[in-house]
Design an enzyme around this catalytic site. Structure first.
Site, PDB file in Angstrom:
ATOM      1  N   ASP A 181      35.484  97.972 110.553  1.00  0.00           N
ATOM      2  CA  ASP A 181      36.302  98.665 109.559  1.00  0.00           C
ATOM      3  C   ASP A 181      37.525  97.834 109.183  1.00  0.00           C
ATOM      4  OD1 ASP A 181      34.483 100.684 109.720  1.00  0.00           O
ATOM      5  OD2 ASP A 181      35.684 101.952 111.021  1.00  0.00           O
ATOM      6  N   ASP A 238      25.869 103.131 114.117  1.00  0.00           N
ATOM      7  CA  ASP A 238      27.333 103.117 114.052  1.00  0.00           C
ATOM      8  C   ASP A 238      27.889 103.865 115.271  1.00  0.00           C
ATOM      9  OD1 ASP A 238      29.769 102.500 112.869  1.00  0.00           O
ATOM     10  OD2 ASP A 238      29.807 104.298 111.630  1.00  0.00           O
ATOM     11  N   GLU A 249      30.031 102.100 120.352  1.00  0.00           N
ATOM     12  CA  GLU A 249      30.788 101.357 121.372  1.00  0.00           C
ATOM     13  C   GLU A 249      30.604 101.919 122.793  1.00  0.00           C
ATOM     14  OE1 GLU A 249      31.825 100.450 117.559  1.00  0.00           O
ATOM     15  OE2 GLU A 249      32.190 102.417 118.428  1.00  0.00           O
TER      16      GLU A 249
END
Length: 1057
Positions: A492, A411, A414
């Site tokens: 999300d 997670d 990015e």
């Protein structure tokens, strides 16, 4: 150091520091300025580093070499245009295009190609491309255009929200932490610079912009594809081929196919942020078994860690993870654990100490390790662009798997960074990348592939940990080629009907971009689902390739049993249905892994020539299996009108039809395998009964395949599998079903075979026998078939009518969190599409500018967006109360559209807000707000408490480093306020003189906010993480019935000169 600007004449006009008074302009393109700013920033990086001590010489030399190369390329391609040159590569139908031979040589290595050398190696063939892109190079930016026939439809572009057919949309490939994204969000967690074009004939063409840099994909002009990214990069075209399937197969020959997932990973996954102890984990998994709801996987979010330190476990809440996982595995449950890239900067923490010793961290432009804030606080970040760093991480993962780790969740990769306006690390950071990836480059080059390289390292580490098991990795960030290492999910999302509807298109777009193993957070991550929304989402989500329920902290429970008995039963039926279809789904994944075919595909794949199917968003295919679902809250399958492709489509169910479950249709000519119901995949075995569903085509024939192996490991690569090709044929009123051929070294298990021949309307006839033998079914007469179909249809209607409906309630309970699934009011007219949630502060959650396709507001339903307060304090009265819609005038096209809202803010005061899009000025969106005294007591002299009308909109920054606020003050001074200036307050003569503008130079647009200076006392600018607040404050005083406070203002989007 100032920043160079270019005036209209091309001369230098000045620099800025803090609040510069000099504007940047260029008559050619906003990208010209971007190119200069980037180039200047790179030069500044060189100058800064050259001042550092000799110990940093390696980084300096790396940068100087790289920057010289960058500048050389920019000059070589400057101010040129024309048709691109091409050469065939890889195989027939694939062409590489470049602006020139020099640009071909200057392009960076490919990261998306499985073998980057394939892109550099031309092949011999006699074909020429059917469509040749054109290019234009301006000041470091390469613009590529490909014009296709009128009526062409566009798909792909990776992980994108909004509509399925992409004409009219524009996105930017820049991996971004995008909590609560909307249909207009232009950058999400993954970057796939790829477009699948379906021509009017049904043929298809693919085009890949093979660049890791930020890339604009512009599909706003009909039948025109445009890429804009820094020079130089090649584009790769695929086709035209006879079908979209053929294009995706060809694409897989370049970027690779999906890894072969372990079979258990295709079961149902249950997740939450967070199951915060081993006892809670055991309680959740035990409840699944007690309630007979299938489940194979439980997930551990970051709270299992010791202070969010990766590769550690909290000793109190997870004292013995190995024992925990052993018990879960015995109960048929696998355990997946999260690992983020941010490593806590802390001496004595073994991961940090090891990384420092091995020099693995991403560095700043001055050569020192970059430190950014994430969950643990100050963190350093591994530089996965280096083989030695990937090996270092893989060995950490290898050791981590010894704790009983079945899978790993990457997670925040990015990479996401807190407390910064860009939401990520500076683009000037340095990666000492391997030569085959592009060498030493700044972060702007490697940003989009960071997540993929982390997933690769994790995948390789899991493989080191147990070479007899297939790794399972889930990654949030990715790039073209990520499917080789990891599954993904759509980030999300929110617990809204809009996000339920979008989830279908998002899963399909990822599949059409080469990533078939994906799914959404079922039920929505942010906010509280209602029973109806959750049950409907589970019905649809149970048919997605990746099937996981997940929700964030401070929301109500989102397990399948959390919404009442009716919703629980729908979830149970949905998941049992998935498990029955898993032999078919697993077969589809084997085909995807070996040939590159999609797992889930849009309905139009059944007939690409039929243009009427190309925008269908409430149905999709799993091979020949068509799933049709309702994504509207007030409409179940019992009332849904839907479109079937041409040909034979026969409905069926498992006796489980329900208004909140999708309808299932099998295409004529298909055979699919079906398993008995299971609670987890560990219950299945090779000797259990096998069912074949058969739907004959117009010629009375059908065929299908079943793939079987151990469900894990790599024996299948050495022939350890069984691939059976079944055929059926109708001859003289008898349908014969038999094995046509087999592949693999496995012997056929001794098991019973149940053949069910679909007749239509859910009716079927069947027979039993042994698998491998020839089975026959005598077809009923036409009259008997009619009776069977009529009886079956009546039984189907009865099941729908007698099914216990899920309660259609607005609010689920009084538990924590905010209920999001009510439907916002939409104000649509002129250039604007506005969405308002009256039940939470009258909040505006969407300001979509339709002509440009830009979403200006950064919003969650329960916070941010456009808010108004009645005091100077942040989120004072007015921002959370329920507002009433006192007037609604949504007229026909051309008429004014308006909404009047009122919220009681206590003390006899009402905050009133009118929103309107005027018919005589459709480019403008107006807001007129007042604090009005309605029932102020006589004892107070008719005056209220002290109040201030504070207008608090939060705007999203699509390109934070290219965005700023510009205005001219009352005293005539000019101001440019950039993100690094933090928060600034303006009043008196420095107040903007009636308007200020939020400018995005990357897209060449500005949002103008005009207001009445006599009503505004202060203006405040606050820069956040990827956001900016442009606040208007009234004076601070009591109000009476005769003296309300008022601020009237308006917004308009303009094109920058």
């Amino acid at each position: 150091m100032g920043e160079v600007g270019v005036a209209a004449s091309g001369s230098v006009v000045g620099g800025r520091g803090g609040s510069s008074k000099f504007a940047l302009r260029h008559p050619l393109s906003p990208f010209a300025v971007v190119g200069l700013r980037n180039l200047r920033a790179l030069e500044f990086g060189i100058i800064t580093i050259r001042k550092k001590r000799s110990a940093e010489r390696l980084v300096t030399e790396c940068l100087v070499s790289k920057m010289a190369d960058y500048k050389g390329k920019a000059v070589a391609a400057d101010a040129t245009s024309g048709a691109m040159i091409f050469e065939p590569i890889v195989e027939d139908g694939i062409f590489r295009f470049d602006c020139s031979a020099n640009d071909r040589n200057a392009a960076h290595p490919s990261v998306s190609f499985t073998n980057s050398k394939d892109r550099e190696t031309p092949i011999m063939n006699h074909y020429t491309p059917s469509y040749v892109p054109s290019f234009e190079c301006l000041l470091g930016q390469q613009i590529v255009k490909l014009e296709l026939p009128s009526g062409t439809s566009f798909y792909g572009t990776g992980e994108v929200s909004g509509q399925l057919e992409r004409t009219g949309k524009r996105v930017f490939t820049w991996n971004t932490d995008a909590w609560g994204y909307g249909p207009g969000t232009t950058s999400l967690y993954q970057s796939h610079p790829w477009v699948l074009a379906v021509l009017p004939t049904g043929e298809a063409l693919g085009i890949l912009a093979d660049t890791t840099r930020r890339c604009e994909i512009d599909l706003r002009k009909e039948s025109m594809i445009q890429f804009i990214a820094p020079s130089s990069y090649p584009v790769i075209t695929f086709g035209p081929f006879a079908s979209p399937d053929a294009v995706l197969i060809s694409l897989s020959h370049v970027i690779g196919t999906v890894f072969m997932p372990p079979k258990w990973s295709l079961g149902y996954h249950q997740c939450r942020w967070s199951y915060d102890s081993d006892k809670k984990v055991q309680e959740i998994t035990r409840t699944f078994r007690e309630k007979g709801i299938p489940c194979d996987v439980i997930w551990m979010d970051i709270d299992y860690m010791d202070g969010f330190r990766c590769f550690t476990f909290d000793k109190e809440r997870f004292p013995d993870p190995k024992s925990l996982v052993r018990g879960l595995n015995q109960n048929g449950i696998k355990a997946i654990w999260m690992l983020d890239p941010g490593i806590k900067q802390e001496d004595g923490y073994f991961v940090y100490d090891s990384g420092c010793k091995s020099d693995v961290w991403i560095s700043r432009a001055d050569g020192r390790p970059f430190v950014g804030n994430v969950w643990p606080g100050p963190c350093v970040f591994p530089d996965y662009t280096q083989a030695k760093v990937r090996s270092w991480w893989s060995n950490l993962v290898k050791d981590f798997t010894l704790n009983g780790v079945d899978g790993i969740w990457n997670d925040m990769n990015e990479p996401a960074v807190f407390k910064t306006v860009t939401k990520t690390m500076p683009e000037s950071n340095i990666h000492k990348g391997d030569d085959e990836l592009g060498g030493c480059q700044n972060h702007s080059h490697y940003h989009n592939v960071y997540g993929m390289l982390m997933a690769r390292s994790t995948y390789e580490g899991m493989k080191l940990g147990n070479e007899k098991k297939r790794p399972f990795v889930l990654t949030r960030a990715g790039f073209s080629g990520s499917q080789r290492y990891a599954a993904t999910w759509t980030g999300d999302n929110l617990s809204t009907w809009e996000h339920l509807h979008m989830s279908i298109s998002m899963v399909l777009q990822l599949g059409l971009s080469g990533q078939p193993l994906s799914g959404p957070d079922i039920g929505g991550f942010g906010g509280n689902a209602t029973p109806k929304l959750f049950g409907r989402w589970m019905g649809i989500g149970s048919m997605f390739p990746f099937c996981r329920g997940h929700s964030e902290m401070d929301t109500i429970d989102h397990e399948p049993w959390s919404f009442g008995e009716e919703c629980e039963e729908v979830c149970r039926l949905a998941l049992i249905r998935r498990y029955r279809l898993l032999p078919h789904i697993y077969t589809l994944f084997y085909m995807a892994h070996t040939t590159g075919t999609p797992v889930a595909s849009p309905t139009f794949f059944a007939d690409p020539k039929d243009s009427s199917l190309r925008k269908l968003e409430n149905s999709f295919l799993l091979g020949p299996l068509l799933i049709i679902a309702s994504t509207e809250p007030g409409q179940g399958m019992d009332s849904l009108q839907f479109t079937l492709p041409k040909g034979i489509w026969l409905s069926f169910d498992f006796g489980d039809s329900h208004p909140d479950l999708p309808a299932l249709y099998l295409q004529g000519g298909a055979i699919i395998p079906v398993a008995p119901p299971h609670q987890h995949l560990g219950e299945s075995n090779q000797l259990e009964d096998l069912t074949l569903l058969v739907a004959l085509d117009e010629d009375g024939k059908a065929k299908g395949v079943l793939y079987e192996d151990d469900g894990d490991g790599y024996e299948f690569m050495n022939g350890g599998f069984l691939l059976t090709h079944y055929v059926a044929e109708l001859q003289s009123s008898t349908v014969t079903v038999k094995v046509l051929k087999t592949e693999g070294s496995w012997k056929r298990p001794k098991r019973r075979l149940h053949v069910q021949l679909l007749l239509g309307g859910g009716a079927m006839v069947d027979t039993w026998g042994n698998d491998g033998e020839v089975l026959q079914i005598v077809m009923p007469s036409e009259q008997e078939v009619g009776k069977l179909v009529s009886t079956s249809e009546k039984q189907y209607r009865t099941r729908l009518e007698t099914a216990k409906p899920i309660p259609d309630v607005e609010v689920t309970s009084a538990h924590k969190g905010i209920e999001l699934s009510r439907i916002p009011i939409e104000l649509k007219g002129g250039d604007w599409d506005i969405k308002v949630v009256p039940w939470i502060g009258g909040r505006i959650i969407s300001m979509m500018h339709c002509p440009s396709g830009t979403q200006w507001l950064h919003s969650r339903v329960d916070i941010n967006g456009y808010e108004e307060y009645s005091g100077t304090e942040y989120r004072s009265a007015g921002c959370t109360e329920e507002y009433n819609v006192t007037e609604r005038n949504l007229e026909h096209a051309g008429e004014e559209e308006s909404i009047l809202l009122e919220g009681d803010i206590g003390g006899g005061l009402v905050l009133q807000r009118q929103l309107n899009i005027p018919k005589n000025d459709p480019k403008v969106f107006r807001i007129d707000s007042s604090i009005i005294a309605c029932k102020v007591g006589a004892g107070s002299g008719g005056y209220s408490r002290l109040v201030c009308l504070r207008v608090h909109p939060m705007f999203t920054l699509l390109h934070p480093t290219e965005s700023y606020v510009s205005f001219t003050a009352i005293d005539g001074s000019k101001h440019e306020i950039w993100p690094e200036s933090d928060e600034q307050l303006f009043q008196g003569d420095l107040l903007p003189n009636g308007e200020w503008m939020l400018m995005d130079k990357c897209v060449g647009l500005g949002l103008v906010n005009r207001f009445d200076v006599s009503q505004v006392y202060k203006c405040l600018i606050h820069w956040g993480t990827g956001t900016v607040n442009l606040e208007l404050w009234s004076e601070d005083r009591p109000v009476s019935k005769q003296s309300p406070l008022r601020i009237a203002h308006e917004y308009e989007v303009v094109t920058l000169p």
